[in-house]
Design a protein around this motif. Structure first.
Motif, short mmCIF file in Angstrom:
data_model
loop_
_atom_site.label_atom_id
_atom_site.label_comp_id
_atom_site.label_asym_id
_atom_site.label_seq_id
_atom_site.Cartn_x
_atom_site.Cartn_y
_atom_site.Cartn_z
N TYR A 32 34.56 42.66 36.57
CA TYR A 32 33.42 43.01 35.81
C TYR A 32 33.60 43.53 34.95
O TYR A 32 32.61 43.75 33.68
N VAL A 33 34.54 43.40 33.49
CA VAL A 33 35.04 43.35 32.63
C VAL A 33 34.24 41.99 32.03
O VAL A 33 33.28 41.47 31.02
N LEU A 34 34.21 40.33 32.65
CA LEU A 34 33.75 39.39 32.30
C LEU A 34 32.22 39.68 31.75
O LEU A 34 31.30 39.64 30.87
N THR A 35 31.66 40.55 32.94
CA THR A 35 29.90 40.98 33.36
C THR A 35 29.64 41.86 32.09
O THR A 35 28.95 41.01 31.09
N PHE A 36 30.43 42.70 31.80
CA PHE A 36 30.09 44.07 30.37
C PHE A 36 29.88 43.21 28.86
O PHE A 36 29.74 42.64 27.84
N ASP A 37 31.35 41.77 29.01
CA ASP A 37 31.24 41.06 27.56
C ASP A 37 29.75 40.53 27.24
O ASP A 37 29.40 40.10 26.83
N VAL A 38 29.49 39.59 28.34
CA VAL A 38 28.57 38.68 28.74
C VAL A 38 27.01 39.51 28.33
O VAL A 38 26.60 38.65 27.24
N ALA A 39 26.71 40.28 29.31
CA ALA A 39 25.85 41.58 29.07
C ALA A 39 25.29 42.09 27.23
O ALA A 39 24.44 42.15 27.10
N HIS A 40 27.18 42.29 26.73
CA HIS A 40 26.82 42.87 25.40
C HIS A 40 26.51 42.11 24.69
O HIS A 40 26.02 41.89 23.36
N ILE A 41 26.82 40.63 24.51
CA ILE A 41 27.03 39.69 23.87
C ILE A 41 25.31 38.96 24.58
O ILE A 41 24.79 38.49 22.46
N ALA A 42 25.02 38.72 24.78
CA ALA A 42 23.60 38.60 25.20
C ALA A 42 22.98 39.65 25.07
O ALA A 42 21.42 39.61 23.76
N SER A 43 22.54 41.38 24.28
CA SER A 43 21.92 42.00 24.00
C SER A 43 22.41 42.40 22.68
O SER A 43 21.03 43.05 21.71
N HIS A 44 23.18 41.95 22.46
CA HIS A 44 23.31 42.64 20.83
C HIS A 44 24.21 41.82 19.75
O HIS A 44 24.10 41.86 19.05
N GLY A 45 23.95 40.41 20.63
CA GLY A 45 24.85 39.44 20.17
C GLY A 45 26.67 39.34 19.37
O GLY A 45 26.89 40.05 20.26
N VAL A 46 26.96 38.29 19.17
CA VAL A 46 28.12 38.41 18.36
C VAL A 46 28.54 40.01 17.07
O VAL A 46 28.18 39.58 16.45
N ALA A 47 29.72 39.93 17.66
CA ALA A 47 29.97 41.02 16.98
C ALA A 47 30.46 40.53 15.99
O ALA A 47 31.12 39.35 15.79
N GLU A 48 31.02 40.95 14.63
CA GLU A 48 31.43 41.22 14.02
C GLU A 48 33.02 40.56 12.84
O GLU A 48 33.40 41.62 14.08
N ILE A 49 33.61 39.48 13.44
CA ILE A 49 34.95 38.86 13.86
C ILE A 49 35.88 38.50 12.82
O ILE A 49 34.89 37.68 11.88
N VAL A 50 37.06 38.25 12.92
CA VAL A 50 38.14 37.40 12.12
C VAL A 50 38.49 36.01 12.38
O VAL A 50 39.37 36.52 13.65
N GLN A 51 38.48 35.15 11.72
CA GLN A 51 38.95 33.95 12.73
C GLN A 51 40.43 33.78 12.58
O GLN A 51 40.75 33.60 13.91
N TYR A 52 41.12 34.85 11.84
CA TYR A 52 42.05 33.71 11.53
C TYR A 52 42.76 35.56 10.51
O TYR A 52 42.37 35.21 9.52
N ASN A 53 43.61 35.62 11.87
CA ASN A 53 44.67 37.13 11.21
C ASN A 53 45.69 36.88 10.98
O ASN A 53 46.81 37.44 11.75
N PRO A 54 46.82 36.72 9.76
CA PRO A 54 47.46 35.97 9.55
C PRO A 54 48.48 37.06 9.87
O PRO A 54 50.16 37.26 10.39
N LEU A 55 48.33 38.20 9.40
CA LEU A 55 49.58 39.89 10.05
C LEU A 55 49.68 39.57 11.12
O LEU A 55 50.98 40.43 11.82
N ARG A 56 49.03 39.38 11.75
CA ARG A 56 48.43 39.82 13.00
C ARG A 56 49.36 38.83 14.19
O ARG A 56 49.17 38.79 15.53
#
Length: 352
Positions: free
Chosen positions: A110-134
């Motif tokens: 269910y989670v994978l289905t939601f992720d794929v559908a959300h990316i297909a409809s809204h595009g890729v969210a704003e992400i950080v490639q590398y977070n040195p603190l976390r």
């Protein structure tokens, strides 16, 4: 895990017995304590997950009319865990384990289905490639994810064709790695920095989501008694030299110890309820790293009489484990309370 399996096949015995045979009583006690801490940590983390998920599900269904605190949801689980902790034979958990696997697979789908559908409809969210603190917390979480290292020897021992274990283990972990990376990466690509530690909290509030949350909560609850089983057996063997068979007094004393262990797990869960990501990373670094890196490498180095490359590998693995254990534990403690708390759908003060 493969290194530990090789040591077992050449020396024989349980994880703690390997330490006893190769290094002496102190090594056996150290391994036993690490297993105990790791299993208690797993149970505490699972208890936090269940409390977080159950609270969100309840508040969504009741629309916050009856808002209870995370502490209440942790304490409520004692009603299930204490009786289950009194179960003496691990095979009696088999139906629960099977149900948990089915529920988890359905939830992941269910989670994978939601992720794929959300990316297909809204595009890729704003992400950080590398977070040195976390980033160090990822290392502890990754070690935590492969918590099954303590089951390597029991699994080999139960196999008819023990020589097939390396292939079985490699295939199983390969599948796990693909699932872990897919869920983590796709969920982050879909939701960006709004993604919750418990991804189910990000799913749209609808009947299918409620059902998945319920099933996933039950799946994790069914897993807690299995994780608790080795810990209570270790404590009982240390505290009670006599068997409880035919002696009701000893049996109920053991039941009392098991109940106290469950209460201890609940207390730890209440303490770490708002910092699940840090809590998991610390448990992974402090308790799981020695079992996964340091002890197998030390045991294998003890029996290794072959090529210098093999001994170098063991030394490197052990040193890497020591660095992870110290550094990630330090980062997890220093960053405690820095991350945003889990999303709360009911901002008003809880009833209990």
């Amino acid at each position: 895990m493969l290194v530990l399996a090789e040591v077992y096949q050449r020396v024989g015995g349980s994880y703690s017995e390997l330490g006893l045979k190769l290094f002496g009583p102190w090594a056996s006690r150290t391994i036993t304590v690490s297993i105990l801490l790791a299993q208690l940590g797993f149970c505490s983390a699972y208890t936090i997950f269940v409390a977080t998920n159950a609270r969100d599900l309840w508040n969504s269904i009741t629309q916050c009319r009856y808002n209870f605190s995370p502490t209440f949801w942790v304490a409520l689980q004692l009603l299930a865990y204490i009786p289950l902790a009194w179960v003496r034979k691990i095979k009696q958990f088999a139906p629960f384990a099977l149900a948990a696997n089915v529920f988890i697979m359905a939830g992941l789908g269910y989670v994978l289905t939601f992720d794929v559908a959300h990316i297909a409809s809204h595009g890729v969210a704003e992400i950080v490639q590398y977070n040195p603190l976390r980033f160090p917390l990822l290392i502890g979480t990754a070690v935590f994810a492969f918590e099954g290292v303590t089951l390597v020897i029991p699994v080999i021992d139960s196999m008819t064709h023990k020589d097939r274990f390396p292939a079985v283990l490699s295939t199983s972990l390969g599948v796990c790695i693909v699932v872990f990376i897919a869920i983590g990466s796709l969920s982050y690509l879909a939701l960006g920095d709004t993604v919750e530690t418990v991804i189910l909290l990000n799913l749209p509030k609808a009947a299918p989501t409620y059902l998945v949350q319920l099933f996933y909560t039950l799946a994790i609850m069914f897993s807690v008694p299995l994780q608790l089983f080795p810990a209570v057996r270790i404590l009982e063997s240390a505290l009670f030299p006599r068997s409880g068979k035919g002696n009701p007094m000893v049996k109920w004393q053991k039941n009392g110890v098991r109940a106290l262990v469950v209460c201890l797990i609940a207390c730890i869960a209440i303490f770490g309820a708002d910092q699940l990501d840090n809590f998991i990373a610390i448990i992974g670094a402090l308790a799981c790293t020695p079992l996964s890196f340091i002890f197998p490498a030390a045991l294998h180095y003890r029996i290794s009489q072959g090529h210098p490359w093999t001994r170098f590998k063991d030394l490197f693995l052990g040193l890497l484990g020591c660095i992870i254990m110290v550094y990630v534990t330090y980062i997890g403690i220093m960053s405690w309370g820095v991350a945003a708390p889990t999303v709360d759908r009911c901002p008003a003060s809880p009833l209990l």
